[in-house]
Design an enzyme around this catalytic site. Structure first.
Site, PDB file in Angstrom:
ATOM      1  N   ARG A   1     -10.487 -11.438   2.059  1.00  8.01           N
ATOM      2  CA  ARG A   1     -11.381 -12.471   1.519  1.00  8.01           C
ATOM      3  C   ARG A   1     -10.730 -13.841   1.585  1.00  8.01           C
ATOM      4  O   ARG A   1     -11.401 -14.860   1.758  1.00  8.01           O
ATOM      5  CB  ARG A   1     -11.787 -12.083   0.083  1.00  8.01           C
TER       6      ARG A   1
ATOM      7  N   LYS B   1       0.834  -1.204   0.000  1.00  8.10           N
ATOM      8  CA  LYS B   1       0.000   0.000   0.000  1.00  8.10           C
ATOM      9  C   LYS B   1       0.870   1.256   0.000  1.00  8.10           C
ATOM     10  O   LYS B   1       2.015   1.204   0.457  1.00  8.10           O
ATOM     11  CB  LYS B   1      -0.853   0.035   1.286  1.00  8.10           C
TER      12      LYS B   1
END
Ligand code: BES
Ligand code: MN
Ligand code: ZN
Length: 501
Positions: free
Chosen positions: A356, A277
């Site tokens: 996920r 990120k």
């Protein structure tokens, strides 16, 4: 915070302050001395508009030393959230004025719900994250005691129970906020497992923790891949509460046979891994564990409330870091298979779509443990924040009735949710050429394609997914929630479970 209850009026209490709520355009009534005091208050000083506060000194004319007037806005616009916000602001005003004790007038026209809102908001508003920066001695006043003045005809024992239960729920929310606020160097997956063990001991829950070697033995390929880049090893944490009385009968037997699973994403720090990120706001990714932490807190409340339910909490915890042992873009990993012939295979396109993946393993595990309903909590996607901001969580799933119940609880608790569709077109977006699914579905509809990924793991088990990426923490002070973790989902789902059956 200490609460006491009385059926006498706040204006008759010898206390440092009395808190009175006022609707806009309506006259406050009371004894002559009070009306005389009010006459000196100019219309611009206090009109009862929402969020307006006015503190006046009684100069010996009334039992309380001060009166705090709190605006509720117009009566027609009043909801229970209005009351929560008003009490949150009032509690902060009292604390900032150095007041430690106060009496609060709970009005005739305010229902039991107002009592709950007042108790919750006071506890939530007074929470501060102080482990690493204790208050100095000279400003160490805290509002710590409230006398709740309910109408003369009210049922005291009933009110007492309502207050005690509201206290349990608000304290569980603050417990979630405290763990949520702890940084990644303090709370690693192993430390989170220790929090679960401590909670289990205190609350009489069963606790199972699968550490690295058990995860390897069991084939939890998703959680292991995501956690593989960090020296802080991943953990799968399960808590179980069974409040169904034995011997069971009728409806209660149904509750025992239909356990509800609460599944949470707990990435203790999400750097993004190899798909790293940007540095800006990366610090906020300590909050990426808030879904899992909500599960801990809900189980605490469920146990303290002794709900007649069977609840299983599953928390999938890892740290997402870049290193030579990290999983990579292009990798194909295999999820935990449970009782299925083989596990779902995942083509990893972005290591930052890790939530996920860890949830996939946890959902299969929850079903293997017998879950008949599943609700998952996850700070899953930036896309959900783009869609709904920090005002509401995204609600998705495969069961309309369950979603309706969650929406009703959201309305009651102020933990707001909003539905997003889960149509086949979204599921098509995560099809992969080389594996069962890929872990990203492209730029658009990101919150939904993430949920479509999760749908692969729940089969036909009734399931609801809460994307709490925008609501799990706040970067500005809100009326009853200060900056930091909010404990979102705790009040919401405890409300849902209290009405379950
Ligand atoms: N934890 C983040 C989601 C997130 C981002 C929550 C910002 C709150 C604020 C999650 O693991 C993530 O990085 N998701 C990616 C998915 C993408 C790579 C498909 C995202 O949302 O950018
Ligand atoms: Mn991520
Ligand atoms: Zn994440």
């Amino acid at each position: 915070m200490n609460f006491s209850l009385t059926t006498s009026a706040a204006l008759s209490q010898r206390q440092p302050a009395a808190v009175l709520f006022a609707f806009e355009k309506e006259r406050l009534d009371g004894p002559v001395a009070f009306r005389n005091l009010l006459r000196r208050v100019g219309p611009k000083e206090f009109r009862g508009t929402e969020r307006q506060l006015f503190l006046l000194h009684t100069a010996g004319k009334l039992a309380p030393q001060r009166i705090l007037l709190v605006g509720l806005g117009e009566r027609d616009n009043f909801t229970i959230e209005t009351m929560r916000r008003a009490m949150g602001l009032a509690a902060r005003k009292l604390r900032d004025s150095g007041i430690e004790r106060a009496a609060v007038q709970v009005g005739d026209d305010h229902s039991d719900n107002s009592l709950i809102a007042i108790v919750e908001a006071a506890i939530l508003a007074m929470y501060q994250f102080r482990q690493f920066k204790p208050q100095d001695d000279n400003d160490a006043t805290d509002l710590n005691s409230l006398t709740l003045c309910i109408p003369p005809r009210a049922d005291l024992p009933v009110a007492k129970r309502i207050v005690a239960e509201a206290q349990i729920v608000a304290e569980a929310t603050n417990y979630a906020r405290e763990i949520g606020n702890l940084p990644g160097n303090v709370v690693t997956p192993r430390v989170l497992a220790d929090y679960a063990r401590t909670l289990a001991k205190e609350s009489g829950l069963a606790c199972t923790v699968l550490a690295k070697n058990e995860l390897v033995k069991g084939g939890f390929g998703g959680l292991l891949a995501v956690g593989g880049g960090s020296a802080n090893e991943p953990q799968l944490i399960a808590l179980e509460y069974n409040g169904v009385p034995v011997p069971v009968a009728g409806a209660k037997r149904a509750a025992a046979a239909n356990p509800i699973a609460l599944v949470g994403k707990a990435i203790t720090f999400d750097s993004g891994g190899i798909s790293i990120k940007p540095a800006d706001k990366m610090d906020e990714m300590k909050f990426d564990k808030c879904g899992g932490v909500a599960v801990l807190a809900i189980l605490q409340a469920v146990a303290r409330l002794k709900l007649p339910l069977h609840v299983i909490g599953v928390i999938s915890s890892a740290e997402n870091m870049p290193s030579s042992t990290s999983y990579r873009p292009g990798d194909i990993v295999t999820s935990y298979r449970g009782k299925d012939k083989r596990g779902v295979t995942i083509e990893v396109l972005n290591t930052d779509a890790e939530g996920r993946i860890v949830l996939g393993d946890a959902l299969v595990y929850a079903r293997e443990r017998g879950a008949k309903t599943i609700i998952d909590f996850a700070t899953l996607t930036g896309a959900c924040v783009v869609a709904l901001g920090s005002v509401a969580a995204g609600l998705m799933g495969n069961d309309e009735a369950l979603q309706e119940k969650i929406r009703a609880s959201a309305h009651r608790t102020g933990d707001r949710v909003w539905p997003l569709p889960l149509w086949q077109e979204y599921k098509d977006k995560i099809k992969s050429d080389v594996a069962d699914i890929k872990n990203t579905g492209g730029r658009y509809g990101g919150a939904i394609t993430a949920a479509a990924f999760l749908a692969k793991y729940v089969g036909d088990t009734p399931w609801a997914h809460l994307d709490i990426a925008g609501t799990a923490w706040t970067t500005e002070d809100l009326p009853y929630l200060t900056k930091g973790a909010t404990g979102f989902g705790v009040r919401l789902v405890v409300d849902l479970l209290r009405r379950w059956s």
